[in-house]
Design an enzyme around this catalytic site. Sequence first.
Site, PDB file in Angstrom:
ATOM      1  N   VAL A 171       0.829  -1.206   0.000  1.00  0.00           N
ATOM      2  CA  VAL A 171       0.000   0.000   0.000  1.00  0.00           C
ATOM      3  C   VAL A 171       0.864   1.259   0.000  1.00  0.00           C
ATOM      4  CG1 VAL A 171      -1.816   1.261   1.211  1.00  0.00           C
ATOM      5  CG2 VAL A 171      -1.853  -1.238   1.159  1.00  0.00           C
ATOM      6  N   LYS A 219     -13.156  -3.972  11.185  1.00  0.00           N
ATOM      7  CA  LYS A 219     -13.782  -3.035  10.249  1.00  0.00           C
ATOM      8  C   LYS A 219     -15.223  -2.742  10.657  1.00  0.00           C
ATOM      9  CE  LYS A 219     -10.798  -4.903   6.606  1.00  0.00           C
ATOM     10  NZ  LYS A 219     -10.697  -5.926   5.547  1.00  0.00           N
ATOM     11  N   GLY A 250      -0.702 -16.780  -0.933  1.00  0.00           N
ATOM     12  CA  GLY A 250      -0.345 -15.571  -0.195  1.00  0.00           C
ATOM     13  C   GLY A 250      -1.538 -14.704   0.164  1.00  0.00           C
ATOM     14  N   GLY A 289     -11.059  -1.509   1.770  1.00  0.00           N
ATOM     15  CA  GLY A 289     -10.146  -1.068   0.718  1.00  0.00           C
ATOM     16  C   GLY A 289     -10.617   0.154  -0.038  1.00  0.00           C
ATOM     17  N   VAL A 311     -11.154   0.281   5.995  1.00  0.00           N
ATOM     18  CA  VAL A 311     -12.393  -0.484   5.883  1.00  0.00           C
ATOM     19  C   VAL A 311     -12.743  -0.720   4.418  1.00  0.00           C
ATOM     20  CG1 VAL A 311     -14.835  -0.600   6.498  1.00  0.00           C
ATOM     21  CG2 VAL A 311     -13.219   0.514   8.050  1.00  0.00           C
ATOM     22  N   GLU A 345     -10.331   5.892   5.667  1.00  0.00           N
ATOM     23  CA  GLU A 345     -11.124   5.209   4.624  1.00  0.00           C
ATOM     24  C   GLU A 345     -10.480   3.895   4.189  1.00  0.00           C
ATOM     25  OE1 GLU A 345     -14.106   4.472   3.081  1.00  0.00           O
ATOM     26  OE2 GLU A 345     -14.329   6.607   2.608  1.00  0.00           O
ATOM     27  N   LYS A 353      -6.859  -0.772  10.599  1.00  0.00           N
ATOM     28  CA  LYS A 353      -8.145  -1.066  11.253  1.00  0.00           C
ATOM     29  C   LYS A 353      -7.956  -1.569  12.668  1.00  0.00           C
ATOM     30  CE  LYS A 353      -7.252  -3.157   7.950  1.00  0.00           C
ATOM     31  NZ  LYS A 353      -7.010  -3.742   6.624  1.00  0.00           N
ATOM     32  N   GLU A 388      -3.229 -13.678   6.024  1.00  0.00           N
ATOM     33  CA  GLU A 388      -2.337 -12.964   6.937  1.00  0.00           C
ATOM     34  C   GLU A 388      -1.378 -13.972   7.582  1.00  0.00           C
ATOM     35  OE1 GLU A 388      -2.428  -9.654   7.834  1.00  0.00           O
ATOM     36  OE2 GLU A 388      -4.278  -9.003   6.872  1.00  0.00           O
TER      37      GLU A 388
END
Lengths: 434, 434
Positions: A21, A213, A195, A142, A140, A137, A113, A198
């Site tokens: 990200v 979320k 993958g 994406g 929650v 934003e 989150k 988590e």
Amino acid sequence: MSAQRSTGPALRLGIAGLGTVGIGVVKIVQRHADLLAARTGRKVEITAVCARDRNKNRDADLSGYAWESDAVDLAKREDIDVFVELMGGHEGVAKDATEAALASGKDVVTANKSLLAHHGQALAEMAESLGRVIRFEAAVAGGIPCIKALTESMAGNQIRRVMGVMNGTCNYILTRMEDAGLPYATVFEEARQLGYLEADPNLDVGGIDAGHKLSLLASIAFGTKVAFHDVQLEGIGRISIDDIRRAGDMGYKIKLLGVAQMTGRGLEQRMTPCLVPATSPLGQLSGGTNMVVVEGDSVGQIVLRGAGAGEGPTASAVMGDVADIARGLRLSTFGIPASQLTEATAAVATAPASYYLRINLSDKPGALAKVAQALGNAGISISRMRQYGHADSAAPVLIVTHKTTSDAIEHAIATFPQTGVVQGDPVALRIEDL
Amino acid sequence: MSAQRSTGPALRLGIAGLGTVGIGVVKIVQRHADLLAARTGRKVEITAVCARDRNKNRDADLSGYAWESDAVDLAKREDIDVFVELMGGHEGVAKDATEAALASGKDVVTANKSLLAHHGQALAEMAESLGRVIRFEAAVAGGIPCIKALTESMAGNQIRRVMGVMNGTCNYILTRMEDAGLPYATVFEEARQLGYLEADPNLDVGGIDAGHKLSLLASIAFGTKVAFHDVQLEGIGRISIDDIRRAGDMGYKIKLLGVAQMTGRGLEQRMTPCLVPATSPLGQLSGGTNMVVVEGDSVGQIVLRGAGAGEGPTASAVMGDVADIARGLRLSTFGIPASQLTEATAAVATAPASYYLRINLSDKPGALAKVAQALGNAGISISRMRQYGHADSAAPVLIVTHKTTSDAIEHAIATFPQTGVVQGDPVALRIEDL
């Protein structure tokens, strides 16, 4: 004089965390510098970045940015206006750095989150006492603009219910089980190898990530303090391919569905496997896509659908928040001032619903009557029932009940052993009204 | 110091137009006074209202508000901060009053798509030169927060395409034709009797109303001046129950679909009947519900679904804009300053697509070969073809082409008469990729 500050100073970002990200955010700032300046009336720049490993090969040119090895140091830098927290985790450096950023006068944009689910109230109070904002934003669902829709677009509504499929991995697993006819364990292993999971898979399949979320959406929807620990959590581990097929026969899909609603007895927050009509927007959702459904007293039902994770979608949500800050939008973290958020009483699934029951019955005369009687004794009436053919001594029976409560269902199941005809543990899943 | 102005002065509204939506706004302000104050940090009040007929019986208590018989007088009142324009129409009093409001220092919230489709650029320039804002979430797709999503949430994206089913009446008519097997004329008459149609039905079924909305979305998406007159408009009047059924056989639904996209040749804006896959979110949309689909380079595809009209949903959108103004959000009308909006070159359906063709063929040997040859001569190849059984001398043939251009389709159709085997006018409908 213009409605938009077209000559405002540059907005300077410090980005902590350069995973998928973080790099996505870097790319947008670099690729769309002109677009962002036109839309916000200010240049949006990155001043400094920070990640665990400086020497890791990353898919972006970071040479123009100062490097900090410690996120707290980054947060305190005088040459940043917005601290962008993309590290994750609800303790340790993410929390320390967020607090340091607020304390040193920065606004915060975060995709974390877990941090907000655990410390949202304290952080909101801190931010507001210091005149700073926290935007999340990206935390929650994406790329889906659900926080903005709920906080801003629906500001004139009393919110009735918020629902969502907000963990793409779980929805992928359930969809794949159905499409390929594979058992949970096999698909879980596939997802791990792809993958999709988590490091601690229970965050995904146990519903914890999605529960985080939901607790944030519930706070905004109902003006209550974040209460993640009151979320009724149940993962998808006990969903069998049988249940997916049987539910399908009855016109339903099984989803890990989050539901938050304010009831007469308090705030109900559930993140549990539920049945939804196969023809509803939630029922038609397959694969890793997310969906958030919000119901307001004036607007009715709004459905928002999009990618719930991934570099582009999550970075897009981060940049939406950054653009808001650049444009001068300053909102309370959870939509109303933190001091006005109320402590909600937790209610556990008090809203009545129909239930799906799968019971293995012994192949004895009168067995079905005994189960029907046990349900009747618990005040539950049957809407639809199917018995399937069987090769062994146990007959699978499916029941869809009329509306009842989770208490009644639990009570009925507790009396099943006394019937002497129920084998193993029955499966009971709520059917959410849409 | 708080992030939210909790002690700000009241925000005073003047409401022009007390039809369904106007009364809906009055009801929300009255019912949710506390909620609005908590969320925006200010009291939201109505000071004055205005409508054509003061004595009409209305479903709300208006006794606390000043009454103006002229909207321009309302717009100029010194005791209002926001002029809420809910009268409609793109000339006359709606335009005069909106200009008067801006000139006298008011912000404007409007549900008037027609006004903005015709005068959006001039009004945006006027507003920005005076430091005022114009907000219009309610003008596009009712309660669906598509303007906000596009302008704010997707600010970090280059927009690739915007699509939408934005006229509930058309979607109702198409759905009802399919479900009941009724011809267009019959359902049109039903819709008229149910009060679903505008006084000038062509605004609905001719695609004009939806075209207005598309032109506003396109301006925001692509940073271009509103160009309603460049929207390629085609209504649903020539859609037959046959086409709905045949398209269904091939796995498609017919929708009045708006599409705006920037192509190498310019801005393409279409509001035309299209085929969409029956299993897509757009294909699954039935009845009066609206849907807006936005595609960005980072976020991918976002789908927004909700009620496109009606008292509650439209009033909810108006109040979202009012809340934004109360909270201090000040944006350029179309997302970037009006002076920076560019004049787009209009391009007509240059993006390649597959097409659905329905042709009535004479029952002669070699007829199909002649049509296939005509398509081939135009450079069009066939993906799928079906010929239906027939009782008379003309055989209905359905063709789904591979991707081609509208020019090629038009060229091929122009050569059909030369084949001597095509009866009547062929039907050609674009299949939009989703």
